[in-house]
Motif scaffolding. Structure first.
Motif, PDB file in Angstrom:
ATOM      1  N   GLY A 163      -9.509   8.038 -11.239  1.00 15.85           N
ATOM      2  CA  GLY A 163      -9.230   6.779 -11.922  1.00 15.85           C
ATOM      3  C   GLY A 163      -8.014   6.039 -11.384  1.00 15.85           C
ATOM      4  N   VAL A 164      -7.425   6.506 -10.264  1.00 21.04           N
ATOM      5  CA  VAL A 164      -6.215   5.885  -9.721  1.00 21.04           C
ATOM      6  C   VAL A 164      -6.549   5.211  -8.387  1.00 21.04           C
ATOM      7  CG1 VAL A 164      -3.893   6.313  -8.812  1.00 21.04           C
ATOM      8  CG2 VAL A 164      -4.665   7.512 -10.872  1.00 21.04           C
ATOM      9  N   ARG A 165      -6.118   3.967  -8.237  1.00 24.84           N
ATOM     10  CA  ARG A 165      -6.218   3.259  -6.958  1.00 24.84           C
ATOM     11  C   ARG A 165      -4.819   2.970  -6.437  1.00 24.84           C
ATOM     12  NH1 ARG A 165      -9.433  -2.032  -7.805  1.00 24.84           N
ATOM     13  NH2 ARG A 165      -8.822  -2.333  -5.632  1.00 24.84           N
ATOM     14  N   ILE A 166      -4.662   3.091  -5.103  1.00 29.62           N
ATOM     15  CA  ILE A 166      -3.342   2.915  -4.481  1.00 29.62           C
ATOM     16  C   ILE A 166      -3.468   1.922  -3.342  1.00 29.62           C
ATOM     17  CG2 ILE A 166      -1.620   4.071  -3.019  1.00 29.62           C
ATOM     18  CD1 ILE A 166      -2.047   6.588  -4.642  1.00 29.62           C
ATOM     19  N   ILE A 167      -2.445   1.090  -3.198  1.00 31.55           N
ATOM     20  CA  ILE A 167      -2.342   0.224  -2.019  1.00 31.55           C
ATOM     21  C   ILE A 167      -0.880   0.216  -1.582  1.00 31.55           C
ATOM     22  CG2 ILE A 167      -1.920  -1.924  -3.280  1.00 31.55           C
ATOM     23  CD1 ILE A 167      -3.770  -3.288  -1.184  1.00 31.55           C
ATOM     24  N   ILE A 168      -0.663   0.082  -0.274  1.00 32.33           N
ATOM     25  CA  ILE A 168       0.695  -0.014   0.256  1.00 32.33           C
ATOM     26  C   ILE A 168       0.980  -1.492   0.508  1.00 32.33           C
ATOM     27  CG2 ILE A 168       2.285   0.726   2.075  1.00 32.33           C
ATOM     28  CD1 ILE A 168       1.222   3.009   0.332  1.00 32.33           C
ATOM     29  N   ALA A 169       2.057  -2.006  -0.115  1.00 28.67           N
ATOM     30  CA  ALA A 169       2.369  -3.434  -0.036  1.00 28.67           C
ATOM     31  C   ALA A 169       3.791  -3.630   0.475  1.00 28.67           C
ATOM     32  CB  ALA A 169       2.213  -4.089  -1.407  1.00 28.67           C
ATOM     33  N   ASN A 170       4.003  -4.777   1.073  1.00 31.79           N
ATOM     34  CA  ASN A 170       5.340  -5.150   1.507  1.00 31.79           C
ATOM     35  C   ASN A 170       6.166  -5.511   0.266  1.00 31.79           C
ATOM     36  OD1 ASN A 170       7.595  -6.841   2.355  1.00 31.79           O
ATOM     37  ND2 ASN A 170       6.624  -6.914   4.364  1.00 31.79           N
ATOM     38  N   PRO A 171       7.291  -4.848   0.025  1.00 32.39           N
ATOM     39  CA  PRO A 171       8.029  -5.107  -1.225  1.00 32.39           C
ATOM     40  C   PRO A 171       8.616  -6.512  -1.304  1.00 32.39           C
ATOM     41  CG  PRO A 171       9.252  -3.588   0.206  1.00 32.39           C
ATOM     42  CD  PRO A 171       7.904  -3.778   0.828  1.00 32.39           C
ATOM     43  N   GLU A 172       8.808  -7.168  -0.133  1.00 32.00           N
ATOM     44  CA  GLU A 172       9.367  -8.520  -0.168  1.00 32.00           C
ATOM     45  C   GLU A 172       8.267  -9.577  -0.271  1.00 32.00           C
ATOM     46  OE1 GLU A 172      10.758  -6.394   2.375  1.00 32.00           O
ATOM     47  OE2 GLU A 172      12.480  -5.957   1.080  1.00 32.00           O
ATOM     48  N   THR A 173       7.259  -9.503   0.602  1.00 30.94           N
ATOM     49  CA  THR A 173       6.231 -10.558   0.624  1.00 30.94           C
ATOM     50  C   THR A 173       5.062 -10.258  -0.301  1.00 30.94           C
ATOM     51  OG1 THR A 173       4.981  -9.526   2.438  1.00 30.94           O
ATOM     52  CG2 THR A 173       6.811 -10.978   3.045  1.00 30.94           C
ATOM     53  N   LYS A 174       4.962  -9.017  -0.757  1.00 32.01           N
ATOM     54  CA  LYS A 174       3.872  -8.571  -1.633  1.00 32.01           C
ATOM     55  C   LYS A 174       2.504  -8.682  -0.962  1.00 32.01           C
ATOM     56  CE  LYS A 174       6.300  -9.800  -5.909  1.00 32.01           C
ATOM     57  NZ  LYS A 174       6.211 -10.470  -7.219  1.00 32.01           N
ATOM     58  N   GLY A 175       2.495  -8.602   0.350  1.00 31.32           N
ATOM     59  CA  GLY A 175       1.238  -8.607   1.075  1.00 31.32           C
ATOM     60  C   GLY A 175       0.810  -7.192   1.417  1.00 31.32           C
ATOM     61  N   PRO A 176      -0.518  -6.955   1.582  1.00 30.86           N
ATOM     62  CA  PRO A 176      -0.984  -5.603   1.928  1.00 30.86           C
ATOM     63  C   PRO A 176      -0.554  -5.240   3.351  1.00 30.86           C
ATOM     64  CG  PRO A 176      -2.794  -7.161   2.027  1.00 30.86           C
ATOM     65  CD  PRO A 176      -1.629  -7.929   1.487  1.00 30.86           C
ATOM     66  N   LEU A 177      -0.333  -3.937   3.573  1.00 31.22           N
ATOM     67  CA  LEU A 177       0.112  -3.453   4.871  1.00 31.22           C
ATOM     68  C   LEU A 177      -0.922  -2.510   5.467  1.00 31.22           C
ATOM     69  CD1 LEU A 177       3.881  -2.682   4.133  1.00 31.22           C
ATOM     70  CD2 LEU A 177       2.972  -4.598   5.442  1.00 31.22           C
ATOM     71  N   GLY A 178      -0.847  -2.349   6.785  1.00 34.13           N
ATOM     72  CA  GLY A 178      -1.712  -1.384   7.463  1.00 34.13           C
ATOM     73  C   GLY A 178      -1.154   0.023   7.337  1.00 34.13           C
ATOM     74  N   ASP A 179      -1.963   0.996   7.745  1.00 37.05           N
ATOM     75  CA  ASP A 179      -1.542   2.380   7.565  1.00 37.05           C
ATOM     76  C   ASP A 179      -0.477   2.817   8.586  1.00 37.05           C
ATOM     77  OD1 ASP A 179      -3.089   2.494   9.788  1.00 37.05           O
ATOM     78  OD2 ASP A 179      -4.605   3.853   8.971  1.00 37.05           O
ATOM     79  N   SER A 180      -0.036   1.909   9.463  1.00 37.14           N
ATOM     80  CA  SER A 180       1.045   2.244  10.386  1.00 37.14           C
ATOM     81  C   SER A 180       2.380   1.708   9.894  1.00 37.14           C
ATOM     82  CB  SER A 180       0.753   1.669  11.779  1.00 37.14           C
ATOM     83  OG  SER A 180       0.686   0.256  11.722  1.00 37.14           O
ATOM     84  N   HIS A 181       2.400   1.163   8.679  1.00 38.50           N
ATOM     85  CA  HIS A 181       3.632   0.605   8.131  1.00 38.50           C
ATOM     86  C   HIS A 181       4.072   1.379   6.898  1.00 38.50           C
ATOM     87  CE1 HIS A 181       2.847  -2.720  10.811  1.00 38.50           C
ATOM     88  NE2 HIS A 181       3.998  -3.281  10.464  1.00 38.50           N
ATOM     89  N   LEU A 182       5.378   1.410   6.713  1.00 34.06           N
ATOM     90  CA  LEU A 182       5.958   1.949   5.490  1.00 34.06           C
ATOM     91  C   LEU A 182       6.102   0.811   4.502  1.00 34.06           C
ATOM     92  CD1 LEU A 182       7.394   4.519   4.250  1.00 34.06           C
ATOM     93  CD2 LEU A 182       9.528   3.487   5.017  1.00 34.06           C
ATOM     94  N   GLY A 183       5.646   1.029   3.295  1.00 35.89           N
ATOM     95  CA  GLY A 183       5.723  -0.022   2.284  1.00 35.89           C
ATOM     96  C   GLY A 183       5.824   0.578   0.898  1.00 35.89           C
ATOM     97  N   GLU A 184       5.838  -0.300  -0.098  1.00 34.80           N
ATOM     98  CA  GLU A 184       5.934   0.154  -1.478  1.00 34.80           C
ATOM     99  C   GLU A 184       4.562   0.598  -1.977  1.00 34.80           C
ATOM    100  OE1 GLU A 184       7.681  -1.273  -5.825  1.00 34.80           O
ATOM    101  OE2 GLU A 184       7.359  -2.749  -4.226  1.00 34.80           O
ATOM    102  N   ILE A 185       4.548   1.683  -2.710  1.00 33.32           N
ATOM    103  CA  ILE A 185       3.301   2.203  -3.275  1.00 33.32           C
ATOM    104  C   ILE A 185       3.003   1.427  -4.563  1.00 33.32           C
ATOM    105  CG2 ILE A 185       2.143   4.261  -4.182  1.00 33.32           C
ATOM    106  CD1 ILE A 185       4.223   5.916  -2.542  1.00 33.32           C
ATOM    107  N   TRP A 186       1.852   0.755  -4.599  1.00 33.48           N
ATOM    108  CA  TRP A 186       1.386   0.067  -5.800  1.00 33.48           C
ATOM    109  C   TRP A 186       0.193   0.834  -6.342  1.00 33.48           C
ATOM    110  CZ3 TRP A 186       1.455  -6.025  -5.342  1.00 33.48           C
ATOM    111  CH2 TRP A 186       2.752  -6.443  -5.008  1.00 33.48           C
ATOM    112  N   VAL A 187       0.092   0.876  -7.666  1.00 28.30           N
ATOM    113  CA  VAL A 187      -0.947   1.692  -8.280  1.00 28.30           C
ATOM    114  C   VAL A 187      -1.679   0.880  -9.363  1.00 28.30           C
ATOM    115  CG1 VAL A 187       0.723   2.685  -9.906  1.00 28.30           C
ATOM    116  CG2 VAL A 187      -1.407   3.892  -9.450  1.00 28.30           C
ATOM    117  N   HIS A 188      -3.000   1.080  -9.415  1.00 25.22           N
ATOM    118  CA  HIS A 188      -3.841   0.460 -10.452  1.00 25.22           C
ATOM    119  C   HIS A 188      -4.578   1.605 -11.139  1.00 25.22           C
ATOM    120  CE1 HIS A 188      -6.653  -2.265 -12.450  1.00 25.22           C
ATOM    121  NE2 HIS A 188      -7.625  -1.467 -12.050  1.00 25.22           N
TER     122      HIS A 188
END
Length: 1448
Positions: free
Chosen positions: A1244-1269
């Motif tokens: 029941g958990v979905r995760i996306i890695i987002a840029n903490p400043e621009t809030k845009g989605p990132l690729g799997d080669s980037h470090l970003g903020e973990i967002w959860v739904h």
């Protein structure tokens, strides 16, 4: 080694009193005000002889080491320091605990009104600019509002008149600490010298930045230098064909002629060795060496074997007999120092030399043999690193008389090895230089010709007779010419520095062999003796320099090395009108190996005098010291190469090094050892071993010592004992200065002297000092003759064994080759990033767990209170909870029905006594146990909102009770429920003194519950209504309550049930604190929802019984268990040595299927691996240990569970991670960082890695903020002061591009997703989540993102005595706090080690190093460091540190 004029005295030169006064006035004219009308007047004292004037000046300096003394140099240093006084920049003084201060005249900080006045922070309290890098952007500061509510109240210590301040983050601090940091910031703002090479090349593409060489760098311009030949070696008809033949001649022709006179410690003649005695005793020893060791068939020694000569420095007679006995026996003597203890400085390397030379026999004297350390059985122990030796005493009374017909075979000098002289290299290794018999004889002949030796001359020798100049003149050449040697021991020189001059006068000696140190000591005492004359002296041979205070025609400095023997020597001249050669050279030019003549008015000049001309029969050239040995130009400094018969031939047993040194070019037999220039005469500017290469420039260690000794107060350094060496830090050499301070020095004296030394070296030499350390008197390792053993000192520094009493680090000044700070790129839109990822074939970093299904009976209920009622009716006697005591026994348990009944009574209490309304908040202040669970469900039954709160600690009420009070106030609790014991504690005197008890809400004691049930149980009408508040304090000190709805609670329990396969038949052991996060959910909620039995083990009980948790898991045959990192660490440390005992008690962990560590941080791989390895023998399978990850917005995002792929580990490039890039590398790669998967994503958990400043989605080669739904996300923060003070988008964020409709919660943690090769239960490829660190704890320094745990790991690895570490930024400076296990005296050893480690591994300069006791770094219940609390405590001066170092 080859030497040069003393660094202090050569600056003076041969100048008259008039010239001296003229130079002095020119140097200091600019630094002193001139009264009006006085400019043209000259105040000059009456003329006096120059020696008298200079002597008078010297007398004032006391008895310190005068090797580097020079009045002109001292005044140049003082003039430089005068400039710095005018700038009046205060430098922060280190803080030291009273127990570390032996004698002090002041507090640990400089009071106002002194020379270095504290500079207070400006009124606007704004953070200063970033001074740690080259960019002007200050680092990203945390939002002000984020910490307004959340900072836990602390009792701020009051200090006298310390003024209160606020930091840029709004943290109140005392001026004592913050003013020092402000001082440090101010010193770092000062303009620094432009570096020669600003950036070094790094293989990470974003760090490539190379600066071109300095265009103003001086370059050699002269023609190519030609080789210079010495005069022809004259052929004298009566010269003997070998040294043994010379001994035979004098021993038979003039047996009563004196050969050697040894002196006792009072200066009286102890023994006179005649040539007859030397000859007869040498024959006797040679016979015994060859015939009395071993058996006739198997003698121990044969001609050509090596023998160690171990004789003390006060017994030259026994040494001389042994040396010539070996020559006559044709064995090879290897003279070494007497080992006094098993741990002598350099002793191990001497042992290596003896082993490589195959030495099995050591010759020694009777007195020396008795003085050697003995074991209990009376045997001489084997010294560290030494081969097994047979000790042979050489006194005649122990030797057999040789037969009348036995006579040694005396040959002409040939190419056999005569002796091996040991040489200590810069790195401390010891080499053996072999000298052939023909070289030995030729060297003696050339010395005889150069020095004009004649028969029966008397020579006074102060030098070490076992090696170098003392051996060549006092033992070898003297016998060739039948000279009489007066040997003055070092022990006598220490007591009476005038003794050698007295012996010259008494014996009417013609020649004396000394070092410049001996000359200075004697000159200080010489003026007191009116009846002593040196008129008989025709030659004063100075082994390491010249002294301008004596007649120049007498002074004969020489240049020499163990490899080349004597290279050049100044001949004694008859005509005193011919002055010696002299040159005034620019120090800057010298640092570039270029000769540039300068004027003496300049402060940074070096005055050098010649060391004479090349030795007879030798050819000399100068080659470049690095790379191919090309000839230097005439204005270039290089390394001396000699072609002569009279040199060493090899390093014994080291063919490679021999080729590099002795067979260099055109098969010439050459050697190295000196840096020099030739202008007709030979000039020495330094020793190769004394050179320090910093940023492409060469600096001489002796010159730096001279500058340090010239700093006032000159008496500060104990006996002038200063060591200067270099260490490699960040791919370049850095200068380290270590000095012994006088025992009566105060802390203020030490700091003032160190500050002035740094300024003087920086101004005169143009180079920064990395570390300046002061050690107590007589603590640096010593050489046999009392000097500082440099390589041992350096080794102690590198190992953290110097134990300094004061340290000053200056990394900001000297480390100029840091990578260029990261420049922020112009903002790139999230759409561009996403398109760029798609174009490059990179996957958008998204992942999800499996779907939640509704299959069980209890899934029909929306509320947990309904599930408990259902279970109390269907399975009333099923045990849900079992609580264990510290002894492992069941202290209480709860069945479904018992929990239901107790919850009803709690609800009745709330409604009856509390008079509470629906939706009121209740604070549950209980110890971990059954009462907490019953109270929680009682609140649900009554329609109230429970908040679980950790009770105050009885032994620490003053710091724990304010947290309880704050949670109660912020949550707006209408009532507090607790036990009778805690009720009493809350009303105690200490509690009343800590908080105002009148503001508490009503406190209900639940030990005495009413018997009746409530009229009706509350049933919520809305699933989205508030179920409970989850209050916790983050590692950054922010207190916040997260609202959890009934819907979220149900979804959460369902997700955990599916992931862990929890059913009523299962038993789960829980060793967690039940107050917040996943720990609370597992302790209180999951058993009721899933029906499994929870075995509750309070973590506090493990303090008295560390084995409680594991024994319970074993005895109750539990398959699944949950714990925290603090529990795991307690078991690892507390049970590390008890595994065998536990095995004997029947501890068996083979049934454990899942051991999950519950945490809100990056998995601690080292701890989990240690735990797995330690208990592997007790049956624990390594794959069963895993981690879970949750945070405030979602209490459990990942949990490994019982099925699915094993947790994976990847290795990432730490440097790329600082740039928010993820680059996988191989294990063991440089800068690799291991990261373990944080567990399997929950259903029941979905995760996306987002840029903490621009809030845009990132690729799997980037470090970003973990967002959860997820359905079990929190609903939002709860604050009694309104939502505006907290981040409103933490729970309701949307992507700025792509899927903009989904509502996400921001975890505040940085991480990345990787698709692995493994497959999950559904057959899909497994997506692994890797957590790197908290966003609010990440530090932006030099434009890059650093995670504290990475720096802390590097620091802890630095030294075994560092038990724990925490780092935090402050005004863009990095502060490192370390906990010391060990003596407080070892605290200062850690400062340079920590600074170096962080520089090497992270390219960061540490601003402040704080050394504290164990237990100072605050840690929360989950085992996480509270770094911001630590920061506040440091700034408010509450840590009581052992030592605080402010790196300049």
């Amino acid at each position: 080694m080859a030497t040069r004029p003393s660094p202090g005295e050569r600056l003076l030169g041969d100048i008259t009193q008039k010239g001296y006064e003229k130079k002095r006035s020119k140097l200091i004219r600019a630094y002193f005000p001139h009264p009006g009308g006085m400019e043209g007047m000259s105040h000059r004292p009456p003329f006096a002889p120059p020696s008298a004037a200079r002597f008078h000046r010297r007398r004032s300096s006391g008895t310190r080491d005068e090797r580097y003394r020079s009045d002109v140099h001292s005044e140049a240093v003082q003039a430089v320091l005068a400039r710095h006084v005018e700038s009046n920049v205060a430098v922060p003084m280190p803080s030291k605990r009273r127990s570390l201060v032996v004698q002090t005249s002041m507090d640990a900080y400089t009071p106002p009104g002194e020379t270095h006045t504290l500079i207070h922070l400006s009124e606007n309290h704004s953070a200063p600019p970033d001074v740690t890098g080259y960019s002007s952007d200050s680092s990203h500061s945390r939002p002000h509002s984020e910490r307004h509510i959340g900072t836990i109240a602390r009792n701020t210590q009051k200090y006298g008149n310390a003024e209160r301040m606020e930091t840029g983050d709004g943290v109140p601090v005392s001026s004592r600490v913050s003013a020092k940091i402000q001082q440090l910031v101010n010193t770092l703002k000062m303009p620094r010298r432009p570096p020669l090479r600003e950036f070094f090349v790094d293989d990470f593409e974003e760090l490539l930045e190379v600066q071109q060489p300095d265009p103003k760098q001086p370059r050699p311009e002269g023609a190519e230098m030609l080789a210079v030949s010495g005069e022809a070696l004259g052929v004298v008809t009566n010269w003997p064909p070998s040294l043994e033949a010379a001994l035979q001649r004098w021993g038979t022709i003039s047996p009563k002629a004196p050969c050697l006179t040894s002196l006792d410690t009072t200066g009286k003649p102890l023994y006179v060795l005649t040539y007859g005695k030397l000859w007869s005793r040498s024959i006797k020893l040679a016979y015994n060496i060859l015939h009395k060791l071993g058996s006739k068939q198997e003698p121990m020694l044969r001609p050509g074997d090596r023998v160690a000569l171990v004789f003390p420095n006060n017994d030259p007679v026994a040494f001389m007999v042994a040396f010539y006995g070996c020559l006559l026996a044709e064995v090879v003597p290897v003279p070494i120092e007497v080992p006094l203890t098993r741990k002598d400085a350099g002793s191990q390397q001497i042992g290596f030399l003896l082993g490589s030379c195959g030495v099995t026999v050591a010759l020694t004297s009777d007195a020396c043999h008795k003085g050697l350390p003995k074991s209990a059985t009376g045997e001489i122990p084997q010294f560290r690193g030494w081969p097994k030796l047979l000790w042979f005493v050489t006194e005649s009374k122990h030797l057999s008389k040789p037969p009348r017909d036995w006579f040694p075979h005396i040959k002409d000098a040939n190419s056999d090895t005569a002796y091996i002289e040991y040489k200590t290299c810069k790195d401390g290794s010891v080499l053996g230089v072999t000298v052939m018999r023909i070289a030995l004889l030729t060297h003696c002949q050339s010395l005889t010709q150069s020095c004009g030796y004649t028969e029966a001359e008397t020579i006074v020798n102060v030098l070490d007779f076992k090696k170098d100049v003392g051996l060549w003149h006092g033992i070898l050449t003297s016998v060739m010419n039948m000279m009489h040697v007066i040997s003055v021991p070092y022990s006598l020189m220490k007591v009476n520095p005038l003794s050698w001059i007295q012996k010259v006068y008494h014996f009417k000696a013609k020649v004396a062999c000394v070092k410049s140190r001996d000359m200075h000591w004697a000159l200080v005492a010489h003026r007191e003796q009116k009846d002593i004359s040196l008129s008989s002296l025709r030659m004063l041979l100075v082994a390491d320099g010249s002294n301008p205070c004596l007649r120049s025609e007498v002074i004969c400095p020489c240049a020499s090395s163990p490899e080349a023997l004597t290279v050049a020597i100044r001949r004694p001249v008859e005509d005193s009108s011919q002055p010696p050669g002299r040159g005034v050279l620019s120090m800057q030019g010298l640092s570039y190996s270029v000769v540039r003549v300068d004027t003496e008015e300049r402060l940074s000049v070096l005055t050098v005098q010649d060391v004479g001309t090349v030795m007879p029969g030798a050819v000399v050239c100068v080659v470049k010291p690095e790379g191919v040995p090309l000839l230097c130009k005439t204005d270039e400094i290089g390394e001396l190469c000699v072609c002569s018969v009279a040199t060493g031939t090899s390093y014994y047993g080291l063919t490679g090094m021999t080729k590099n040194t002795f067979e260099y070019m055109y098969n010439m037999c050459i050697t190295c050892g000196c840096l020099f220039i030739i202008c007709g005469l030979v000039f020495i500017s330094g020793k190769m071993d004394g050179l320090i290469m910093v940023s492409g420039r060469r600096h001489n260690a002796d010159d730096i010592v001279a500058t340090a000794l010239a700093v006032e107060p000159m008496k500060f350094v104990y006996r002038g004992r200063i060591a200067v060496f270099s260490v490699t830090v960040l791919r370049d050499e850095r200068i380290v200065v270590v000095a012994e301070q006088r025992p009566d020095s105060t802390e203020e004296d030490s700091f003032q002297w160190m500050s002035r030394v740094l300024q003087a070296i920086d101004s005169i030499h143009g180079v920064g000092v990395f570390c300046l350390g002061l050690v107590p008197a007589n603590t640096l390792p010593k050489t046999p003759l009392g000097g500082i053993h440099l390589s041992e000192t350096k080794q102690l520094y590198l190992e953290g064994g110097l134990h300094p009493c004061n340290v000053l680090m200056c990394p900001h000044t000297c480390v100029t080759n840091l990578p260029k700070p990261r420049q922020k790129q112009p903002e790139i839109g999230p759409a561009s990033v996403m398109v760029g990822n798609l174009v490059s074939g990179k996957r958008i970093a998204m992942a999800s767990g499996r779907d939640l299904g509704q299959t069980d009976d209890n899934d029909q209920f929306l509320f947990l209170s309904e599930v408990l009622q259902w279970r109390s009716q269907t399975t009333p006697d099923h045990i849900l909870y079992t609580l264990l005591s510290s002894r492992g026994l069941v202290s209480s348990s709860l069945t479904c029905l018992q929990l239901h009944k107790r919850a009803e009574r709690v609800a009745a209490l709330l409604l009856e006594r509390g008079g509470l309304q629906e939706g009121d908040h209740i604070a549950l202040v209980y110890p971990p146990g059954i009462d907490l669970i019953a109270a929680f469900y009682g609140c649900l039954y009554a329609g109230c909102v429970p908040i679980t709160v950790r009770p105050p600690h009885p032994q620490n009420i003053s710091t724990t009770l304010p947290t309880v009070k704050m949670i109660v106030e912020v949550s707006r609790s209408a009532c507090v429920m607790t036990t009778a014991v805690i009720c009493k504690l809350l009303r105690s005197k200490e509690a009343v003194a800590t908080v105002d008890i009148r503001n508490w809400p009503p406190v209900l004691d639940t030990d005495d519950l009413p018997k009746k049930k409530p009229p009706a149980l509350y049933k919520p009408c809305n699933p989205d209504a508030l179920a409970y508040l989850d209050f916790s304090v983050s590692t950054t000190g922010m207190l916040a309550g997260v609202q959890m709805s009934h819907n979220a609670v149900g979804a959460f329990c369902r997700s955990v049930k599916l992931q862990c396969e929890l059913y009523p038949s299962r038993e789960v052991a829980i060793c967690l604190d039940p107050y917040c996060g996943l720990g609370f959910v597992l302790w209180c909620l999951c058993s009721v929802y899933s029906g499994h039995q929870s075995i509750l083990i309070p973590p506090v009980e493990l303090e008295s019984n560390p084995a409680l948790w594991l024994l319970a898991v074993s005895q109750l045959r539990v398959r699944d268990t949950f714990c925290s990192y603090s529990v795991m660490e307690l078991c690892t440390k507390g049970l590390g040595l008890q595994t065998e005992a536990l095995k004997a008690r029947g501890l068996d962990l083979s049934r454990v299927r899942a051991c999950v560590v519950v945490a809100e941080e990056r998995p601690r791989m080292s701890l989990t691996h240690s735990f797995s390895k330690l208990f592997k023998d007790l049956g624990l399978h390594p794959r069963s240990v895993s981690t879970a990850f949750g945070c405030r917005v979602n209490l459990a995002i990942c949990l490994q569970g019982t099925s699915g792929p094993d947790p994976t580990t990847v290795y990432v490039d730490m440097r790329a991670l600082r740039h928010d890039r993820v680059r996988l590398v191989e294990r063991g790669s440089p800068h690799s960082l291991p990261l373990m998967e944080s567990g399997k994503i929950l259903p029941g958990v979905r995760i996306i890695i987002a840029n903490p400043e621009t809030k845009g989605p990132l690729g799997d080669s980037h470090l970003g903020e973990i967002w959860v739904h997820s359905a079990h996300n929190g609903s939002g923060y709860y604050s009694g002061y309104g939502e505006e003070v907290l981040q409103s988008d933490h729970f309701t964020s949307r992507l700025s591009f792509g899927d903009t409709s989904t509502v996400w919660a921001r975890t505040g943690y940085l991480g990345f997703l990787r698709r692995t090769e493994l497959t999950d239960a559904s057959g899909e490829r497994h997506d692994a989540l890797y957590v790197v660190g908290a966003l609010e704890e990440a530090m932006e320094l030099r434009g890059m993102r650093y995670h504290p745990i990475d720096i802390e790991t590097s620091v802890i690895r630095t030294h075994k005595n560092i038990m724990e570490c925490a780092v935090f930024p402050w005004t863009n400076l990095l502060v490192v706090v370390i906990e010391l296990e060990g003596s407080e005296q070892e605290a200062l050893d850690l400062v340079p080690m920590v600074t170096k480690a962080v520089l090497e591994e992270h390219y960061l300069i540490v601003g402040v190093v704080v050394v504290t006791d164990i237990g100072v770094i605050p840690i929360n219940s989950r085992g996480e460091k509270q770094r911001m609390h630590l920061r506040d405590g440091f700034l408010q001066d509450q840590l009581d540190p052992i030592y605080v170092a402010y790196n300049m």
